[in-house]
Design a protein around this motif. Structure first.
Motif, mmCIF file in Angstrom:
data_model
loop_
_atom_site.group_PDB
_atom_site.id
_atom_site.type_symbol
_atom_site.label_atom_id
_atom_site.label_comp_id
_atom_site.label_asym_id
_atom_site.label_seq_id
_atom_site.Cartn_x
_atom_site.Cartn_y
_atom_site.Cartn_z
ATOM 1 N N ASP A 29 -0.746 -4.390 -4.945
ATOM 2 C CA ASP A 29 -1.421 -4.783 -5.594
ATOM 3 C C ASP A 29 -3.135 -4.353 -5.162
ATOM 4 O O ASP A 29 -4.046 -4.331 -5.985
ATOM 5 C CB ASP A 29 -1.587 -5.966 -5.690
ATOM 6 C CG ASP A 29 -0.546 -6.965 -6.234
ATOM 7 O OD1 ASP A 29 0.156 -5.926 -7.615
ATOM 8 O OD2 ASP A 29 -0.137 -8.123 -6.368
ATOM 9 N N VAL A 30 -2.976 -4.228 -3.581
ATOM 10 C CA VAL A 30 -4.844 -4.814 -3.241
ATOM 11 C C VAL A 30 -4.571 -2.470 -3.807
ATOM 12 O O VAL A 30 -6.151 -2.059 -3.390
ATOM 13 C CB VAL A 30 -4.335 -3.915 -1.173
ATOM 14 C CG1 VAL A 30 -5.355 -3.432 -1.042
ATOM 15 C CG2 VAL A 30 -4.135 -5.959 -1.189
ATOM 16 N N LEU A 31 -3.850 -1.734 -3.016
ATOM 17 C CA LEU A 31 -4.005 -0.182 -3.516
ATOM 18 C C LEU A 31 -4.572 0.474 -4.748
ATOM 19 O O LEU A 31 -4.874 0.691 -5.355
ATOM 20 C CB LEU A 31 -1.754 0.329 -3.131
ATOM 21 C CG LEU A 31 -1.985 1.135 -1.846
ATOM 22 C CD1 LEU A 31 -0.053 1.346 -1.503
ATOM 23 C CD2 LEU A 31 -3.138 1.686 -0.831
ATOM 24 N N GLU A 32 -3.990 -0.786 -5.813
ATOM 25 C CA GLU A 32 -4.060 -0.904 -7.437
ATOM 26 C C GLU A 32 -5.732 -1.778 -7.549
ATOM 27 O O GLU A 32 -6.316 -0.188 -7.970
ATOM 28 C CB GLU A 32 -3.725 -1.688 -7.798
ATOM 29 C CG GLU A 32 -3.650 -1.384 -9.815
ATOM 30 C CD GLU A 32 -3.815 0.424 -10.428
ATOM 31 O OE1 GLU A 32 -4.165 0.213 -11.113
ATOM 32 O OE2 GLU A 32 -3.022 0.105 -9.624
ATOM 33 N N ARG A 33 -5.922 -2.586 -6.848
ATOM 34 C CA ARG A 33 -7.878 -2.491 -7.002
ATOM 35 C C ARG A 33 -8.722 -1.791 -6.308
ATOM 36 O O ARG A 33 -9.530 -1.045 -6.654
ATOM 37 C CB ARG A 33 -7.676 -4.065 -6.194
ATOM 38 C CG ARG A 33 -7.230 -4.739 -6.631
ATOM 39 C CD ARG A 33 -7.867 -5.532 -7.994
ATOM 40 N NE ARG A 33 -9.279 -5.829 -7.921
ATOM 41 C CZ ARG A 33 -9.420 -7.153 -7.165
ATOM 42 N NH1 ARG A 33 -8.387 -7.976 -7.215
ATOM 43 N NH2 ARG A 33 -10.955 -7.229 -6.679
ATOM 44 N N LEU A 34 -8.346 -0.960 -5.297
ATOM 45 C CA LEU A 34 -8.671 0.196 -4.370
ATOM 46 C C LEU A 34 -8.679 1.139 -5.269
ATOM 47 O O LEU A 34 -9.464 2.235 -5.586
ATOM 48 C CB LEU A 34 -8.546 0.478 -3.460
ATOM 49 C CG LEU A 34 -8.383 -0.490 -2.166
ATOM 50 C CD1 LEU A 34 -7.419 -0.100 -1.158
ATOM 51 C CD2 LEU A 34 -9.819 -0.323 -1.865
ATOM 52 N N ARG A 35 -7.525 1.461 -6.103
ATOM 53 C CA ARG A 35 -7.814 3.223 -7.059
ATOM 54 C C ARG A 35 -8.935 2.667 -8.193
ATOM 55 O O ARG A 35 -9.470 3.865 -8.650
ATOM 56 C CB ARG A 35 -6.352 3.068 -6.899
ATOM 57 C CG ARG A 35 -5.435 4.384 -7.020
ATOM 58 C CD ARG A 35 -4.602 4.730 -7.402
ATOM 59 N NE ARG A 35 -3.569 3.301 -7.386
ATOM 60 C CZ ARG A 35 -2.789 2.808 -6.808
ATOM 61 N NH1 ARG A 35 -2.488 3.857 -5.232
ATOM 62 N NH2 ARG A 35 -1.631 1.671 -6.437
ATOM 63 N N ARG A 36 -8.993 1.336 -8.272
ATOM 64 C CA ARG A 36 -10.030 1.859 -9.512
ATOM 65 C C ARG A 36 -11.159 1.140 -9.110
ATOM 66 O O ARG A 36 -12.615 1.422 -9.892
ATOM 67 C CB ARG A 36 -9.400 -0.251 -10.191
ATOM 68 C CG ARG A 36 -8.320 -0.131 -11.080
ATOM 69 C CD ARG A 36 -8.170 -1.074 -12.333
ATOM 70 N NE ARG A 36 -8.491 -2.951 -11.460
ATOM 71 C CZ ARG A 36 -7.530 -3.547 -10.714
ATOM 72 N NH1 ARG A 36 -5.750 -3.030 -11.484
ATOM 73 N NH2 ARG A 36 -7.871 -4.390 -10.587
ATOM 74 N N GLN A 74 -17.212 14.105 -5.420
ATOM 75 C CA GLN A 74 -15.975 12.860 -5.982
ATOM 76 C C GLN A 74 -14.802 14.125 -5.421
ATOM 77 O O GLN A 74 -13.830 13.138 -5.336
ATOM 78 C CB GLN A 74 -16.851 13.633 -6.805
ATOM 79 C CG GLN A 74 -15.400 13.202 -8.563
ATOM 80 C CD GLN A 74 -14.282 11.516 -8.097
ATOM 81 O OE1 GLN A 74 -14.977 10.936 -7.450
ATOM 82 N NE2 GLN A 74 -13.349 12.477 -8.994
ATOM 83 N N ARG A 75 -14.889 15.283 -5.203
ATOM 84 C CA ARG A 75 -13.726 16.124 -4.433
ATOM 85 C C ARG A 75 -12.705 15.771 -3.751
ATOM 86 O O ARG A 75 -11.812 15.628 -3.769
ATOM 87 C CB ARG A 75 -13.784 17.170 -5.187
ATOM 88 C CG ARG A 75 -13.806 18.127 -6.728
ATOM 89 C CD ARG A 75 -13.854 19.610 -6.081
ATOM 90 N NE ARG A 75 -14.730 20.677 -5.992
ATOM 91 C CZ ARG A 75 -16.571 20.450 -6.111
ATOM 92 N NH1 ARG A 75 -16.269 20.172 -7.139
ATOM 93 N NH2 ARG A 75 -17.605 21.339 -4.677
ATOM 94 N N LEU A 76 -13.601 15.247 -2.608
ATOM 95 C CA LEU A 76 -12.774 15.226 -1.245
ATOM 96 C C LEU A 76 -13.057 13.972 -1.494
ATOM 97 O O LEU A 76 -11.998 13.119 0.149
ATOM 98 C CB LEU A 76 -14.723 14.986 -0.343
ATOM 99 C CG LEU A 76 -14.426 16.617 -0.177
ATOM 100 C CD1 LEU A 76 -16.141 16.985 0.971
ATOM 101 C CD2 LEU A 76 -13.436 17.222 0.618
ATOM 102 N N THR A 77 -13.353 12.817 -2.056
ATOM 103 C CA THR A 77 -13.169 11.319 -1.709
ATOM 104 C C THR A 77 -12.112 10.708 -2.519
ATOM 105 O O THR A 77 -11.103 9.238 -3.308
ATOM 106 C CB THR A 77 -13.984 10.391 -1.874
ATOM 107 O OG1 THR A 77 -15.437 10.157 -3.067
ATOM 108 C CG2 THR A 77 -15.123 10.831 -1.095
ATOM 109 N N GLY A 78 -11.964 11.503 -4.573
ATOM 110 C CA GLY A 78 -11.768 11.277 -5.425
ATOM 111 C C GLY A 78 -11.746 9.454 -6.091
ATOM 112 O O GLY A 78 -11.483 8.788 -7.233
ATOM 113 N N CYS A 79 -13.152 8.798 -6.133
ATOM 114 C CA CYS A 79 -13.445 7.386 -5.913
ATOM 115 C C CYS A 79 -14.571 7.784 -6.219
ATOM 116 O O CYS A 79 -15.590 6.895 -6.893
ATOM 117 C CB CYS A 79 -13.600 7.389 -5.126
ATOM 118 S SG CYS A 79 -14.015 6.646 -3.240
#
Length: 386
Positions: A5-12, A52-57
């Motif tokens: 769940d933590v990973l999913e929140r971080l992905r968002r 953006q390419r280096l961090t993805g977020c």
């Protein structure tokens, strides 16, 4: 909350970087040029695309007008998309013109107020052209001496100007109102605190919200309490993340007080309507590299958010209910002291980026290439000194 769940929140989690953070900036005393620093809006957007390419977020980049003004905004939008980012908040500049010596929207001269309002309306049109859904507004308006101007009259001018700007917003666009307790005015500031900003936003309507710059408070201010109240009232629109030691230092977020950043992120992680809060960076990289400093800021925000998500909410609530003061505090410390680097490595692996984006930037020769392409040398020696 379990690890998945933590990973999913971080992905968002999405973090907007500022175009102005990629160029040379300085103090009141001097600007120290950095090899390869962006020189124009296209280079600034290209650097945002690299982050953006280096961090993805970091899929969006804020622009500042007229610093980033161009003749063709549709073309600028296409260029940003080619770089893998979209254009985020549009920031009007109401402090860089000689006419604004006594203020902009609060100026005693109606002609100057009209000039400031025209600029804001132009920025709304620019936002529509570039596909932005937010106007981020900070006013430098204020006075330096008692008696310089009538304080109630200035507040009335402020509200009147913002009402006209608000009426020009198209559907789906927000007005984010930033406050600052001092500087450049030293006696009074027309938007000095979150309460004034919140009152104005309430008066304007639901598409006006408060923007919290983490460096814009007096020493000792409990920023997370401000965040909690604004979230509860539906008035928190976004952040300009940075850090400070003394005043509005614009240092890398989390560099001075990572525990404060963690506490702020804890309120966001549990607050109502937090999914609509815009995470934006606003920093001045004076003596360090621009791109790797920006990446480090992003990583610090991710780290604080990951730790905030790991707080055991049930244990915390139970301790609070029981009046166990130290027990509740220890629950917070337990999450803050957790090493989340393995968790963030998993996140970045799932995003297809390097586990350490700063190291990837430094290792893979981006800085030297940008210095050569932009006609500045000695980047290697600069990084050897860093």
């Amino acid at each position: 909350m379990d690890e998945n769940d933590v990973l999913e929140r971080l992905r968002r989690l999405e973090i907007e970087t500022p175009s102005w953070g990629y160029g040379n900036s300085g103090t009141r005393f001097h600007v120290f040029p950095w090899p390869g620093a962006a020189r124009d809006v296209r280079e600034r957007i290209a650097d945002a695309g690299l982050v953006q390419r280096l961090t993805g977020c970091c899929p969006s980049v804020a622009i500042h007008i007229p610093w980033d003004a161009v003749d063709d905004y549709a073309e600028l939008r296409r260029y940003a998309e080619e770089q893998g980012v979209r254009i985020g908040a549009v920031n009007p500049n109401l402090f860089g013109d000689d006419a604004y010596r006594l203020g902009s929207l609060c100026h005693p001269d109606a002609a100057v107020r009209a000039q400031a309002l025209r600029h804001c309306r132009d920025c709304v049109e620019i936002a529509q052209e570039v596909g932005s859904s937010a106007i981020s507004l900070w006013l430098a308006d204020g006075t330096n001496y008692p008696g310089q101007d009538d304080l109630r009259d200035r507040h009335a001018r402020l509200v009147g100007g913002l009402e006209e700007l608000y009426s020009a917003l198209p559907d789906g666009m927000r007005l984010l109102v930033e406050y600052k307790f001092f500087e450049p005015a030293f006696y009074s500031t027309d938007l000095p605190d979150w309460g004034t900003a919140a009152l104005v936003c309430r008066r304007l309507g639901p598409h006006a919200q408060v923007l919290v710059d983490t460096g814009h408070h007096p020493q000792g201010t409990n920023i997370e309490q401000i965040v909690a109240v604004l979230l509860a009232e539906g008035l928190l629109g976004g952040f300009h993340f940075n850090n400070r030691k003394y005043a509005d230092d614009d240092l890398i977020v989390g560099a001075i007080d990572p525990f404060e950043l963690f506490r702020i992120m804890r309120e966001i992680a549990t607050g109502p309507g937090a999914e609509t809060v815009a995470f934006m960076i606003d920093q001045s990289h004076n003596v360090e590299g621009k791109i790797d400093a920006m990446i480090q800021s992003v990583m610090n925000i991710q780290t604080a958010y990951a730790k905030a998500l790991l707080v055991d909410s049930q244990r915390l609530a139970a301790a609070q209910q029981d009046g166990d003061v130290l027990g509740a505090h220890r629950v917070m410390l337990e999450a803050f002291e957790t090493d989340v680097r393995p968790l963030l490595s998993r996140l970045r692996e799932s995003l297809g980026v390097d586990p350490d984006p700063v190291e990837a930037f430094r290792r893979d020769g981006y800085a030297a290439r940008l210095a050569r392409e932009r006609g500045t040398a000695s980047v290697e020696s600069a990084y050897e000194r860093a």
